[in-house]
Design an enzyme around this catalytic site. Sequence first.
Site, PDB file in Angstrom:
ATOM      1  N   SER A 115     -58.270  24.664 -45.242  1.00  0.00           N
ATOM      2  CA  SER A 115     -58.486  23.245 -44.914  1.00  0.00           C
ATOM      3  C   SER A 115     -57.572  22.362 -45.743  1.00  0.00           C
ATOM      4  O   SER A 115     -57.248  22.681 -46.899  1.00  0.00           O
ATOM      5  CB  SER A 115     -59.936  22.860 -45.207  1.00  0.00           C
ATOM      6  N   LYS A 170     -49.115  18.081 -30.210  1.00  0.00           N
ATOM      7  CA  LYS A 170     -47.941  17.568 -29.490  1.00  0.00           C
ATOM      8  C   LYS A 170     -46.829  18.595 -29.565  1.00  0.00           C
ATOM      9  O   LYS A 170     -46.584  19.136 -30.649  1.00  0.00           O
ATOM     10  CB  LYS A 170     -47.477  16.264 -30.150  1.00  0.00           C
ATOM     11  N   GLU A 223     -43.463  -9.223  15.001  1.00  0.00           N
ATOM     12  CA  GLU A 223     -43.950  -9.658  13.695  1.00  0.00           C
ATOM     13  C   GLU A 223     -44.919 -10.823  13.892  1.00  0.00           C
ATOM     14  O   GLU A 223     -44.745 -11.644  14.809  1.00  0.00           O
ATOM     15  CB  GLU A 223     -42.764 -10.096  12.817  1.00  0.00           C
ATOM     16  N   ARG A 233     -50.872  23.885 -54.974  1.00  0.00           N
ATOM     17  CA  ARG A 233     -51.640  22.731 -55.466  1.00  0.00           C
ATOM     18  C   ARG A 233     -51.783  22.873 -56.970  1.00  0.00           C
ATOM     19  O   ARG A 233     -51.573  23.957 -57.526  1.00  0.00           O
ATOM     20  CB  ARG A 233     -53.016  22.686 -54.788  1.00  0.00           C
ATOM     21  N   SER A 252     -56.768  26.180 -49.553  1.00  0.00           N
ATOM     22  CA  SER A 252     -57.151  24.813 -49.163  1.00  0.00           C
ATOM     23  C   SER A 252     -56.422  23.799 -50.021  1.00  0.00           C
ATOM     24  O   SER A 252     -56.198  24.021 -51.214  1.00  0.00           O
ATOM     25  CB  SER A 252     -58.641  24.598 -49.377  1.00  0.00           C
ATOM     26  N   TYR A 283     -42.067  15.148 -39.438  1.00  0.00           N
ATOM     27  CA  TYR A 283     -41.102  14.050 -39.318  1.00  0.00           C
ATOM     28  C   TYR A 283     -40.691  13.585 -40.694  1.00  0.00           C
ATOM     29  O   TYR A 283     -41.537  13.251 -41.537  1.00  0.00           O
ATOM     30  CB  TYR A 283     -41.784  12.910 -38.540  1.00  0.00           C
ATOM     31  N   ARG A 313     -45.403 -11.173  -5.495  1.00  0.00           N
ATOM     32  CA  ARG A 313     -46.836 -11.447  -5.706  1.00  0.00           C
ATOM     33  C   ARG A 313     -47.469 -10.597  -6.802  1.00  0.00           C
ATOM     34  O   ARG A 313     -48.623 -10.802  -7.177  1.00  0.00           O
ATOM     35  CB  ARG A 313     -47.595 -11.272  -4.375  1.00  0.00           C
ATOM     36  N   GLY A 334     -37.463  -4.368  -2.333  1.00  0.00           N
ATOM     37  CA  GLY A 334     -38.120  -5.682  -2.294  1.00  0.00           C
ATOM     38  C   GLY A 334     -38.542  -6.153  -3.680  1.00  0.00           C
ATOM     39  O   GLY A 334     -38.675  -5.366  -4.617  1.00  0.00           O
TER      40      GLY A 334
HETATM   41  C1  UD1 Z   1     -43.378  -4.875   7.250  1.00  0.00           C
HETATM   42  C2  UD1 Z   1     -43.195  -4.813   8.773  1.00  0.00           C
HETATM   43  C3  UD1 Z   1     -44.512  -5.130   9.471  1.00  0.00           C
HETATM   44  C4  UD1 Z   1     -45.601  -4.186   8.976  1.00  0.00           C
HETATM   45  C5  UD1 Z   1     -45.717  -4.252   7.471  1.00  0.00           C
HETATM   46  C6  UD1 Z   1     -46.661  -3.191   6.988  1.00  0.00           C
HETATM   47  C7  UD1 Z   1     -40.872  -5.469   9.179  1.00  0.00           C
HETATM   48  C8  UD1 Z   1     -39.989  -6.560   9.657  1.00  0.00           C
HETATM   49  N1  UD1 Z   1     -42.190  -5.769   9.153  1.00  0.00           N
HETATM   50  O1  UD1 Z   1     -43.650  -6.230   6.926  1.00  0.00           O
HETATM   51  O2  UD1 Z   1     -44.364  -4.995  10.857  1.00  0.00           O
HETATM   52  O3  UD1 Z   1     -46.842  -4.517   9.588  1.00  0.00           O
HETATM   53  O4  UD1 Z   1     -44.438  -4.012   6.855  1.00  0.00           O
HETATM   54  O5  UD1 Z   1     -46.897  -3.368   5.620  1.00  0.00           O
HETATM   55  O6  UD1 Z   1     -40.424  -4.403   8.874  1.00  0.00           O
HETATM   56  N2  UD1 Z   1     -37.778  -3.901   1.643  1.00  0.00           N
HETATM   57  C9  UD1 Z   1     -36.491  -3.604   1.217  1.00  0.00           C
HETATM   58  N3  UD1 Z   1     -35.495  -4.463   1.504  1.00  0.00           N
HETATM   59  C10 UD1 Z   1     -35.676  -5.591   2.215  1.00  0.00           C
HETATM   60  C11 UD1 Z   1     -36.981  -5.896   2.655  1.00  0.00           C
HETATM   61  C12 UD1 Z   1     -38.018  -5.040   2.359  1.00  0.00           C
HETATM   62  O7  UD1 Z   1     -36.282  -2.578   0.574  1.00  0.00           O
HETATM   63  O8  UD1 Z   1     -34.697  -6.300   2.438  1.00  0.00           O
HETATM   64  C13 UD1 Z   1     -38.866  -2.959   1.352  1.00  0.00           C
HETATM   65  C14 UD1 Z   1     -39.939  -3.561   0.465  1.00  0.00           C
HETATM   66  O9  UD1 Z   1     -39.660  -3.296  -0.907  1.00  0.00           O
HETATM   67  C15 UD1 Z   1     -41.184  -2.819   0.938  1.00  0.00           C
HETATM   68  C16 UD1 Z   1     -40.899  -2.542   2.399  1.00  0.00           C
HETATM   69  O10 UD1 Z   1     -39.508  -2.640   2.549  1.00  0.00           O
HETATM   70  O11 UD1 Z   1     -41.347  -1.578   0.277  1.00  0.00           O
HETATM   71  C17 UD1 Z   1     -41.602  -3.505   3.336  1.00  0.00           C
HETATM   72  O12 UD1 Z   1     -41.149  -4.805   3.114  1.00  0.00           O
HETATM   73  P1  UD1 Z   1     -42.109  -6.066   3.194  1.00  0.00           P
HETATM   74  O13 UD1 Z   1     -41.345  -7.276   2.856  1.00  0.00           O
HETATM   75  O14 UD1 Z   1     -43.365  -5.809   2.441  1.00  0.00           O
HETATM   76  O15 UD1 Z   1     -42.441  -6.088   4.759  1.00  0.00           O
HETATM   77  P2  UD1 Z   1     -43.677  -6.808   5.436  1.00  0.00           P
HETATM   78  O16 UD1 Z   1     -43.396  -8.258   5.519  1.00  0.00           O
HETATM   79  O17 UD1 Z   1     -44.920  -6.404   4.768  1.00  0.00           O
END
Ligand code: UD1
Length: 455
Positions: free
Chosen positions: A394, A340, A161, A429, A412, A376, A22, A18
């Site tokens: 030192s 390090k 949903e 030195r 030193s 270095y 936000r 995803g």
């Molecule tokens: C999802 C659930 C919802 C639940 C909520 C909890 C679904 C349809 N809904 O909603 O029921 O209450 O999580 O937080 O599953 N991701 C992908 N590929 C995609 C879409 C999402 O990898 O195509 C990944 C996102 O990066 C994330 C996770 O899946 O890590 C959840 O996706 P997100 O879009 O946050 O789902 P929610 O709308 O929160």
Amino acid sequence: MSEVTTPRPIALIILAAGQGSRMMSDLPKPLHKLGGMPLIAHALFAGAALEPARIIVVTGHGADAVERAVDDLMPFATCVRQERQLGTGHAVLQAAGALADFEGDALVLYADTPFVSVDTLAAMQAARAQHDVVVLGFDAADPGRYGRLVLDGDTLSRIVEAKDATPDELAITTCNSGLLVADAQTLMRLLADVTNTNAAGEYYLTDVPALAKAQGLRATAILCPEAETLGINSRAELAAAETAFQAAKRAEMLENGVAMQAPETVIFALDTWVGQDAEVEPHVVFGPGVTVENGARIRAFSHLEGCHVSAGAVIGPYARLRPGAEIGNDARIGNFVEVKEAQIGEGAKVNHLSYIGDATVGEGSNIGAGTVTCNYDGVMKHRTTIGRNAFIGSDTMLVAPVTVGHNAMTASGSVITEDIPDGALAIGRAKQVTKPGLAVKLMDRLRAIKASKKD
Ligand code: UD1
Ligand code: MG
């Protein structure tokens, strides 16, 4: 006699494709730091505790960077790409190829849900003995945008949903965390039937329970505390998660017998390990990859990352241990000392204002104030090797590559450019020249010049 059932082999599917829009960031969400490590590390490590036979990470947004991070954290994981983010169900389906020959369960985790506990995951796994699909739910204080669990006794009829819910369904407060476990092949077969005819136009993973029911399979939900299901969607949520993470980690440290006067000032990383009766003074910061043995003492305002501190060692106050620093038993690293990629031997002391990098310091050696390993040359790094019970005066500059023998000494202020044999004293030195009376004469002359300028 009760039958002991060993859990089936398990594969993790971690959704990390995803966008995380936000977050308002160019950095992919799974790579934002929580507890000093990428967000995705939290779900990876929790899942890894179940000793999965396979780990599949579904990547998409910022896939190259996410895949590099996954490879660093868990080289044994496989990444598969979801080129277009068409929904959580579509995301899980991308793992079908990597699991085609897999016989066992698939556990779906989210990269952005860091707090799920190993106990909860184990409880989901255990519930599989009675049910074909197990969804993790929670009672939400504010159900908001979460999917709602439609339960009939302990049967999970379906998940709806929020966007698609009727007012009655919206009134349900038992919500979907997103985590789910089912037989891998059954899950993929059910997902193949998921459509995108819903309010979001997405392929929902949440359609799986209803499809399972339609096929005579049994779906259920188990519940966990809401805090475990906390997802990260914005910087504010990430900051709140950091606060929660630190509070939990400090409590765990205290419980394990670590002494802390002001735990609320100490910053830990996800993988920090500190032994019993070790003491951590106020305002210490642990970056990733630190282990501190029992009874060591980390004094105030020290900063440690990627290092190991052995029993009885004392670090700081105001010390900096960088990656590859290995501090031996009862060694001392004092104020304004940076170490390090260096091994400091048992009982060795580097007490003040020094830089020890790309070096080995033998046991019992004493490194005087202001010593610098000049490692270095502007292009390459070179090593400094110091033997046992050596005494570095030192303000010695050790121009690497260079070796100082056992029981050797430097005067030193020396600039050491050649190896020093065992037991030898090296002086590098200019020889001191002393002119009797010249200081007073010089000052008188300068004062006379100044006085003549006033006229
Ligand atoms: C999802 C659930 C919802 C639940 C909520 C909890 C679904 C349809 N809904 O909603 O029921 O209450 O999580 O937080 O599953 N991701 C992908 N590929 C995609 C879409 C999402 O990898 O195509 C990944 C996102 O990066 C994330 C996770 O899946 O890590 C959840 O996706 P997100 O879009 O946050 O789902 P929610 O709308 O929160
Ligand atoms: Mg979400």
